[in-house]
Design a protein around this motif. Structure first.
Motif, mmCIF file in Angstrom:
data_model
loop_
_atom_site.group_PDB
_atom_site.id
_atom_site.type_symbol
_atom_site.label_atom_id
_atom_site.label_comp_id
_atom_site.label_asym_id
_atom_site.label_seq_id
_atom_site.Cartn_x
_atom_site.Cartn_y
_atom_site.Cartn_z
ATOM 1 N N ILE A 6 6.373 -4.577 8.420
ATOM 2 C CA ILE A 6 6.878 -4.907 9.753
ATOM 3 C C ILE A 6 6.853 -6.421 9.883
ATOM 4 O O ILE A 6 5.818 -7.055 9.655
ATOM 5 N N VAL A 7 7.999 -6.986 10.221
ATOM 6 C CA VAL A 7 8.133 -8.437 10.333
ATOM 7 C C VAL A 7 8.385 -8.783 11.795
ATOM 8 O O VAL A 7 9.373 -8.341 12.388
ATOM 9 N N ILE A 8 7.468 -9.572 12.362
ATOM 10 C CA ILE A 8 7.615 -10.041 13.742
ATOM 11 C C ILE A 8 8.309 -11.391 13.703
ATOM 12 O O ILE A 8 7.744 -12.380 13.217
ATOM 13 N N LEU A 9 9.526 -11.443 14.207
ATOM 14 C CA LEU A 9 10.314 -12.664 14.271
ATOM 15 C C LEU A 9 10.447 -13.188 15.695
ATOM 16 O O LEU A 9 10.815 -14.343 15.898
ATOM 17 N N ALA A 10 10.164 -12.333 16.675
ATOM 18 C CA ALA A 10 10.322 -12.697 18.082
ATOM 19 C C ALA A 10 9.397 -13.843 18.442
ATOM 20 O O ALA A 10 8.219 -13.843 18.092
ATOM 21 N N GLY A 11 9.927 -14.817 19.143
ATOM 22 C CA GLY A 11 9.136 -15.945 19.612
ATOM 23 C C GLY A 11 8.364 -15.595 20.875
ATOM 24 O O GLY A 11 8.242 -14.426 21.244
ATOM 25 N N THR A 12 7.860 -16.607 21.525
ATOM 26 C CA THR A 12 6.995 -16.424 22.685
ATOM 27 C C THR A 12 7.669 -16.829 23.995
ATOM 28 O O THR A 12 7.007 -16.949 25.009
ATOM 29 N N GLU A 13 8.965 -17.015 23.993
ATOM 30 C CA GLU A 13 9.643 -17.635 25.127
ATOM 31 C C GLU A 13 10.075 -16.698 26.244
ATOM 32 O O GLU A 13 10.268 -17.141 27.367
ATOM 33 N N SER A 14 10.248 -15.425 25.973
ATOM 34 C CA SER A 14 10.827 -14.572 27.013
ATOM 35 C C SER A 14 10.102 -13.227 27.116
ATOM 36 O O SER A 14 9.340 -12.844 26.231
ATOM 37 N N HIS A 15 10.416 -12.542 28.206
ATOM 38 C CA HIS A 15 9.867 -11.204 28.411
ATOM 39 C C HIS A 15 10.352 -10.246 27.319
ATOM 40 O O HIS A 15 9.581 -9.402 26.842
ATOM 41 N N SER A 16 11.599 -10.410 26.898
ATOM 42 C CA SER A 16 12.120 -9.537 25.838
ATOM 43 C C SER A 16 11.419 -9.819 24.509
ATOM 44 O O SER A 16 11.207 -8.898 23.714
ATOM 45 N N ASP A 17 11.035 -11.077 24.263
ATOM 46 C CA ASP A 17 10.264 -11.399 23.054
ATOM 47 C C ASP A 17 8.920 -10.679 23.075
ATOM 48 O O ASP A 17 8.481 -10.146 22.056
ATOM 49 N N LEU A 18 8.273 -10.675 24.244
ATOM 50 C CA LEU A 18 7.000 -9.968 24.382
ATOM 51 C C LEU A 18 7.196 -8.481 24.097
ATOM 52 O O LEU A 18 6.385 -7.863 23.407
ATOM 53 N N GLY A 19 8.276 -7.916 24.599
ATOM 54 C CA GLY A 19 8.574 -6.505 24.353
ATOM 55 C C GLY A 19 8.751 -6.214 22.876
ATOM 56 O O GLY A 19 8.247 -5.208 22.360
ATOM 57 N N ARG A 20 9.454 -7.106 22.167
ATOM 58 C CA ARG A 20 9.635 -6.915 20.718
ATOM 59 C C ARG A 20 8.303 -7.015 19.991
ATOM 60 O O ARG A 20 8.026 -6.234 19.073
ATOM 61 N N LEU A 21 7.458 -7.964 20.402
ATOM 62 C CA LEU A 21 6.135 -8.089 19.797
ATOM 63 C C LEU A 21 5.334 -6.807 19.983
ATOM 64 O O LEU A 21 4.784 -6.261 19.025
ATOM 65 N N VAL A 22 5.266 -6.328 21.216
ATOM 66 C CA VAL A 22 4.462 -5.137 21.506
ATOM 67 C C VAL A 22 5.004 -3.929 20.749
ATOM 68 O O VAL A 22 4.232 -3.151 20.177
ATOM 69 N N ASN A 23 6.305 -3.767 20.698
ATOM 70 C CA ASN A 23 6.882 -2.660 19.935
ATOM 71 C C ASN A 23 6.537 -2.780 18.453
ATOM 72 O O ASN A 23 6.234 -1.781 17.800
ATOM 73 N N GLY A 24 6.565 -3.984 17.914
ATOM 74 C CA GLY A 24 6.183 -4.191 16.524
ATOM 75 C C GLY A 24 4.721 -3.867 16.271
ATOM 76 O O GLY A 24 4.377 -3.231 15.275
ATOM 77 N N LEU A 25 3.846 -4.294 17.193
ATOM 78 C CA LEU A 25 2.421 -4.005 17.047
ATOM 79 C C LEU A 25 2.142 -2.506 17.177
ATOM 80 O O LEU A 25 1.312 -1.958 16.443
ATOM 81 N N GLU A 26 2.833 -1.846 18.091
ATOM 82 C CA GLU A 26 2.656 -0.392 18.246
ATOM 83 C C GLU A 26 3.119 0.342 16.993
ATOM 84 O O GLU A 26 2.453 1.281 16.539
ATOM 85 N N ALA A 27 4.250 -0.072 16.437
ATOM 86 C CA ALA A 27 4.726 0.553 15.193
ATOM 87 C C ALA A 27 3.718 0.321 14.072
ATOM 88 O O ALA A 27 3.404 1.235 13.303
ATOM 89 N N ALA A 28 3.193 -0.897 13.996
ATOM 90 C CA ALA A 28 2.196 -1.205 12.970
ATOM 91 C C ALA A 28 0.956 -0.336 13.132
ATOM 92 O O ALA A 28 0.422 0.185 12.144
ATOM 93 N N ARG A 29 0.521 -0.162 14.359
ATOM 94 C CA ARG A 29 -0.670 0.665 14.585
ATOM 95 C C ARG A 29 -0.424 2.105 14.147
ATOM 96 O O ARG A 29 -1.306 2.746 13.568
ATOM 97 N N GLU A 30 0.785 2.608 14.383
ATOM 98 C CA GLU A 30 1.099 3.975 13.966
ATOM 99 C C GLU A 30 0.957 4.121 12.449
ATOM 100 O O GLU A 30 0.391 5.101 11.958
#
Length: 118
Positions: A6-30
């Protein structure tokens, strides 16, 4: 058994970036919760900027990040380019730089990893 990168490319600038981060972390946890799976969680590009934020115990997603931290690595080049080298070192994270300072996506594919980007 599944090999997932899982590659996190989303930056820290927007709410949608936070959403991509959280989705990536949730997938990683699974994947991390399944002992038969092999997981690589790579912070690359602007995604490297998440490291100092997620290392902060007051961050909303610090616990989620901590649950998969043993699988985390960071692009060596991008950690420098985005000014988080010291944060990555302080966190004790592994850096990857085998392809011109970047993680080799080709080597992951050659090793039968499914590469998933967020």
């Amino acid at each position: 058994m599944v090999n997932a990168a899982i590659v996190i490319l989303a930056g820290t600038e927007s709410h949608s970036d936070l959403g991509r981060l959280v989705n990536g972390l949730e997938a990683a946890r699974e994947f991390a919760e399944n002992d038969a799976d092999d997981l690589e969680l790579i912070f690359d590009g602007a995604g490297t900027e998440w490291i100092p934020e997620l290392e902060d115990e007051d961050h909303d997603y610090h616990a989620l990040y901590n649950s998969v931290k043993e699988h985390v690595s960071v692009c060596e080049y991008c950690a420098g380019a985005f000014g988080v080298e010291d944060d990555v070192d302080d966190a004790g994270l592994v850096t990857w730089g085998e392809h011109d300072g970047h993680p080799s996506i080709r080597s992951l594919v050659a090793d039968d990893y499914e590469v998933i980007t967020f």
